[in-house]
Design a protein around this motif. Structure first.
Motif, short mmCIF file in Angstrom:
data_model
loop_
_atom_site.label_atom_id
_atom_site.label_comp_id
_atom_site.label_asym_id
_atom_site.label_seq_id
_atom_site.Cartn_x
_atom_site.Cartn_y
_atom_site.Cartn_z
N GLN A 15 9.55 28.12 9.66
CA GLN A 15 8.33 26.79 10.09
C GLN A 15 7.95 25.63 8.74
N ALA B 130 1.04 24.91 16.91
CA ALA B 130 1.98 25.79 17.62
C ALA B 130 0.94 26.84 18.03
N GLU C 255 8.96 23.49 15.62
CA GLU C 255 9.18 25.27 15.84
C GLU C 255 10.86 25.28 16.11
#
Length: 455
Positions: free
Chosen positions: A142, A173, A272
């Motif tokens: 990430q 997120a 993501e």
């Protein structure tokens, strides 16, 4: 008389929705076992008929009849996330115009200039790892994926602006992972903003802050571009700059609202998802050491400073990434299609208004295409070519993922750099299992690893 509706689960609708939200893969596998390669799963939105299809010939028929018998409705599930001008929310000619504007920056020269930058960002993120200290491969991926988006897509190099946007995106997120917020996407009537202490209110608050920063970036780029035109410099090659200079067939540029919603979409769809895909690949490579060894041999043959554009064409690296995307695709369904006029599909007469989804996960699990489908075996992709209706991790037809080229390019370079520069090992030998995170699926335990040595 042709039957007009495939069978589905006998459970009450409310229970099916909960089962699907909690464990979509178990829900789909049970339905496929009972009903085969087309079944009714009215678990998304408020449509009484929602068909999941995993037959390649049927998928080919659906995707090649986009705009004829099938239309591509806007994605109501993602609309609250991305905004009304996003490619996810548009349909018809507006969707086609936007797609034409968005495609060019993701191909060609742009990719080549991004390659070295991506490899540098991998080393920068991995340099923070300490020997024998546990870390989450998903979090590392990430970190890399977000840096790639902020630098390659947005072109943000100013540290303070970079870190402000980065921290907000991480919070945003993470908020989607909360069952209270991620789950609310499936229940629009519960999406109520009761202030920042309420789940949806907190989510909207983060969204507004990100919106402000994205508009600020667009404005900075606009004034930079004006300055560059005056001083005869070239505009920068980040994707945002290229989108700002793009023109449609009538000579019109994208508006600030369109740019904002597309950037938000790229953030949401590219951050993501790519990170999860990278984490899965690291998991499989280290769960099957012989795969890692074979991959290292291929990478070492490229010498000390291989050219990124050569790396991404390596056959075994490509096969490893494809097999990882096959086993646990980040998105389990394609974008929906809606029947426009009565049409026959797999022996069923479908009426207008029927929703149809290509089921990526179940198509990838077909033993006739992929013998022993639960097995991780990259060689499948060296032994035969799969059609876009047999292997479709990025969806298909008019709604195929626009960032596919960048995602694959990034995934391969991140894997190649980590495998050739660092010796990693899995900490936990028990299997990883996909877990819902917003609308995508990610390794539930985050792929816990440890760094053995830096090479």
């Amino acid at each position: 008389m042709i039957p007009n509706l495939p069978a589905g689960s006998q459970a009450p609708l409310w229970l099916q929705k909960i089962q699907y939200t909690r464990d979509a893969i178990a829900y789909m596998e049970a339905a496929a076992q009972r009903c085969g390669e087309i079944f009714n799963a009215p678990v998304i939105g408020n449509h009484p008929v929602v068909l999941f299809v995993s037959n390649p010939q049927a998928l080919q028929f659906i995707f090649s009849n986009d705009t004829k018998q099938f239309m591509t409705p806007p994605n109501q599930l993602l609309q609250p996330l991305t905004g009304d001008c996003s490619i996810f929310a548009l349909e018809g000619s507006r969707h086609r115009r936007e797609r034409r504007l968005l495609m060019p920056p993701f191909h060609g020269e742009q990719m080549r200039t991004s390659g070295e930058l991506i490899c540098e960002l991998v080393d920068k993120a991995a340099s923070s790892l300490s020997i024998d200290t546990q870390f989450s491969a998903r979090q590392l991926a990430q970190e890399i994926s977000l840096a790639v988006i902020l630098k390659v897509v947005f072109g943000i190099y100013q540290e303070e602006r970079f870190h402000r946007l980065k921290s907000l995106i991480i919070q945003f997120a993470d908020s989607l992972q909360s069952p209270f917020i991620g789950g609310l996407l499936f229940f629009p009537s519960l999406q109520k903003d009761w202030g920042t202490q309420s789940p949806w209110g907190y989510f909207r608050h983060l969204q507004r802050q990100i919106k402000e920063l994205i508009y600020a970036e667009i404005s900075v780029k606009r004034s930079d571009a004006a300055g560059n035109r005056r001083s005869q410099h070239h505009m920068s090659s980040d994707i945002l700059s290229l989108l700002m200079s793009a023109r449609d067939e009538t000579g019109q540029p994208m508006s600030d609202a369109e740019l904002h919603d597309e950037l938000f979409t790229l953030l949401l769809a590219g951050y993501e998802t790519t990170a999860s895909a990278i984490a899965w690949a690291l998991y499989w490579i280290h769960r099957h050491p012989q795969v890692g060894e074979k991959l290292l041999v291929e990478l070492n043959q490229q010498g000390l400073a291989p050219d990124p554009t050569t790396l991404v064409q390596l056959p075994y690296l490509t096969a490893v990434c494809n097999e990882s995307l096959r086993l646990f695709p980040v998105a389990t369904l394609t974008f929906p299609r809606e029947v426009k006029e009565p049409v026959e599909l797999m022996g069923y007469q479908l009426e207008p208004g029927t929703r149809v989804y290509g089921c990526i996960y179940l198509t990838h699990q077909r033993p006739d295409l992929y013998p022993n489908p639960k097995l991780f075996k990259p060689e499948r992709f060296l032994e035969r070519q799969f059609s876009p209706y047999e292997f479709l991790p990025f969806g298909g037809g008019a709604r195929r993922c626009i960032g596919e080229a960048l995602a694959q390019f990034e995934m391969k370079l991140v894997i190649a750099t980590l495998v050739s520069h660092y010796r990693l090992a899995l900490v936990d030998r028990s299997p990883e299992y996909p877990q819902r995170r917003g609308v995508t699926f990610t390794p539930g335990k985050g792929v816990q690893m440890v760094l053995k040595e830096k090479i």
